[in-house]
Design a protein around this motif. Structure first.
Motif, PDB file in Angstrom:
ATOM      1  N   VAL A 138       0.835  -1.202   0.000  1.00  0.00           N
ATOM      2  CA  VAL A 138       0.000   0.000   0.000  1.00  0.00           C
ATOM      3  C   VAL A 138       0.869   1.251   0.000  1.00  0.00           C
ATOM      4  O   VAL A 138       0.635   2.193  -0.763  1.00  0.00           O
ATOM      5  CB  VAL A 138      -0.945  -0.010   1.219  1.00  0.00           C
ATOM      6  CG1 VAL A 138      -1.677   1.320   1.354  1.00  0.00           C
ATOM      7  CG2 VAL A 138      -1.954  -1.142   1.091  1.00  0.00           C
ATOM      8  N   PHE A 139       1.899   1.268   0.836  1.00  0.00           N
ATOM      9  CA  PHE A 139       2.751   2.445   0.941  1.00  0.00           C
ATOM     10  C   PHE A 139       3.646   2.638  -0.282  1.00  0.00           C
ATOM     11  O   PHE A 139       4.029   3.770  -0.596  1.00  0.00           O
ATOM     12  CB  PHE A 139       3.612   2.357   2.207  1.00  0.00           C
ATOM     13  CG  PHE A 139       2.987   3.003   3.400  1.00  0.00           C
ATOM     14  CD1 PHE A 139       2.069   2.315   4.174  1.00  0.00           C
ATOM     15  CD2 PHE A 139       3.292   4.300   3.739  1.00  0.00           C
ATOM     16  CE1 PHE A 139       1.477   2.907   5.273  1.00  0.00           C
ATOM     17  CE2 PHE A 139       2.706   4.903   4.832  1.00  0.00           C
ATOM     18  CZ  PHE A 139       1.792   4.204   5.608  1.00  0.00           C
ATOM     19  N   LEU A 140       3.975   1.542  -0.968  1.00  0.00           N
ATOM     20  CA  LEU A 140       4.855   1.654  -2.130  1.00  0.00           C
ATOM     21  C   LEU A 140       4.082   1.631  -3.446  1.00  0.00           C
ATOM     22  O   LEU A 140       4.698   1.586  -4.506  1.00  0.00           O
ATOM     23  CB  LEU A 140       5.878   0.511  -2.121  1.00  0.00           C
ATOM     24  CG  LEU A 140       6.902   0.529  -0.998  1.00  0.00           C
ATOM     25  CD1 LEU A 140       7.790  -0.708  -1.069  1.00  0.00           C
ATOM     26  CD2 LEU A 140       7.750   1.792  -1.055  1.00  0.00           C
ATOM     27  N   ALA A 141       2.755   1.675  -3.376  1.00  0.00           N
ATOM     28  CA  ALA A 141       1.953   1.574  -4.596  1.00  0.00           C
ATOM     29  C   ALA A 141       2.248   2.721  -5.559  1.00  0.00           C
ATOM     30  O   ALA A 141       2.437   2.500  -6.760  1.00  0.00           O
ATOM     31  CB  ALA A 141       0.460   1.545  -4.237  1.00  0.00           C
ATOM     32  N   VAL A 142       2.294   3.947  -5.061  1.00  0.00           N
ATOM     33  CA  VAL A 142       2.492   5.101  -5.946  1.00  0.00           C
ATOM     34  C   VAL A 142       3.873   5.094  -6.600  1.00  0.00           C
ATOM     35  O   VAL A 142       3.977   5.238  -7.824  1.00  0.00           O
ATOM     36  CB  VAL A 142       2.238   6.417  -5.187  1.00  0.00           C
ATOM     37  CG1 VAL A 142       2.552   7.624  -6.076  1.00  0.00           C
ATOM     38  CG2 VAL A 142       0.781   6.481  -4.737  1.00  0.00           C
ATOM     39  N   PRO A 143       4.984   4.939  -5.846  1.00  0.00           N
ATOM     40  CA  PRO A 143       6.282   4.871  -6.548  1.00  0.00           C
ATOM     41  C   PRO A 143       6.379   3.705  -7.514  1.00  0.00           C
ATOM     42  O   PRO A 143       7.010   3.828  -8.575  1.00  0.00           O
ATOM     43  CB  PRO A 143       7.304   4.740  -5.400  1.00  0.00           C
ATOM     44  CG  PRO A 143       6.523   4.362  -4.206  1.00  0.00           C
ATOM     45  CD  PRO A 143       5.163   4.941  -4.390  1.00  0.00           C
TER      46      PRO A 143
END
Length: 365
Positions: free
Chosen positions: A312-317
């Motif tokens: 979830v936290f690394l989805a955007v990068p």
């Protein structure tokens, strides 16, 4: 299928299985690459003052740890103090919610209550959730060792990649044909620029959201404003989903005091999100790779489903990097040149046919 093709297919399936089993480690490596890429901008800035790379890396790492230490020293004690108050406030808030629930059951007709059954079990569900959280505390503590190892791995990899990134980058480009390696290097530069722009914009947005939330909650006299503001700032890292989740805790706390205050909290967060969408994001996200909201939301859900909390936290990068590679390789290098390649092949075929005809005519003559 030949024996060689069968062996290749089996090796490919085994490779996918191994990658899937170590997916969490791969995500940690990707997070380290992202952090090293972002800090490399600071290192390159320091190198402009004729500092050696090792010294610039050391200053950058010390600078980051100094910021984290300052945050822990100044903010964390207040958050811990308010979290201790949370343990005292939440039972009273639940009791107040039960009172409101009983009052509503006496006012609202029974038929209407049957249509909104969730209201009747709201406080019971919250109490059950809190009890489950307390019961799972020991399991969370038992898994803290593996979390600590993951953090240490992340820090060590980030420092190693930052100290000497050239061999790793060259090794990656060697996986591609020689004629295409310069193009791969250009794509890596674009990925680095997009990630750096995204991180700067997101960091500034998180800071502004946290400040605005703290000021607004303090003016409304909502309990635990610092904890809720910090939660809103952290969840801002998760686009679309995070801001929606951040409004729930302060709304419940405000609802325990008065329903009108809960409505004011919702209006406050809605106003902050409008300021973010219309003013903050256009100003601070100029260097960020443009991501469509629907794609961002779907990516958060998909990566969260397959990779858990870290996904979830690394989805955007992850989406930023994937989008850059798709745009540069699939769109620009393949699809945009497809028609031109067909025209060139057609022209070559016509020229070959003309030369063949001319050669045949000369032979007959």
């Amino acid at each position: 299928m030949s024996f060689g093709q069968l062996i290749s297919f089996v090796a490919f399936v085994i490779s996918l299985y191994i990658i899937w089993q170590i997916r969490q480690i791969i995500l940690v490596i990707f997070a380290a690459i992202v952090l090293a890429t972002i800090l490399n901008q600071l290192v390159q800035f320091l190198q402009k003052f004729r500092l050696k790379r090792g010294i610039a890396v050391g200053i950058s790492v010390i600078f980051v740890f100094a910021i984290l230490a300052g945050f822990v020293a100044l903010i964390v004690p207040r958050i811990v103090d308010q979290l201790q108050q949370f343990g005292d406030v939440m039972p009273m808030a639940l009791a107040r919610l039960r009172t409101w629930n009983n009052w509503l059951q006496g006012v609202i007709p029974e038929q209407l209550l049957e249509n909104i059954r969730g209201l009747r079990y709201l406080t019971q569900g919250l109490q059950a959730w809190l009890n489950q959280l307390i019961n799972n505390f020991f399991s969370l503590v038992s898994s803290s060792f593996s979390i600590a190892l993951g953090i240490l791995l992340f820090i060590a990899l980030s420092i190693m990649l930052l100290a000497n990134p050239k061999p790793y980058r060259q090794g990656f480009t060697l996986l591609f044909p020689a004629f295409y390696r310069q193009r791969i290097d250009e794509i890596l530069n674009k990925c680095g620029a997009s990630l750096t722009g995204w991180f700067k914009g997101t960091l500034l947005t998180m800071l502004l959201i946290g400040i605005l939330s703290y000021i607004g909650l303090s003016l409304l006299n909502v309990p635990l404003p610092l904890v809720n503001a910090a939660l809103a700032a952290i969840l801002e890292f998760i686009p679309n989903v995070g801001p929606t989740l951040s409004v729930i805790p302060p709304t419940l706390l405000a609802l325990s005091q008065a329903p009108i205050k809960a409505a004011a909290v919702v209006a406050l967060y809605f106003g902050i999100q409008q300021v973010e969408s219309l003013i903050v994001v256009p100003l601070v996200m100029k260097n960020q790779a443009s991501l469509q909201p629907a794609i961002t939301l779907v990516s958060v859900v998909i990566f969260g489903r397959f990779f858990g909390f870290l996904g979830v936290f690394l989805a955007v990068p992850l989406v930023i990097v994937l989008q850059t590679w798709v745009q540069e390789i699939l769109v620009k290098d393949i699809l945009n040149n497809w028609q031109q390649s067909r025209k060139n092949n057609h022209s070559e075929n016509i020229l070959v046919a003309a030369n063949s005809k001319h050669h045949l005519d000369s032979s007959n003559g």
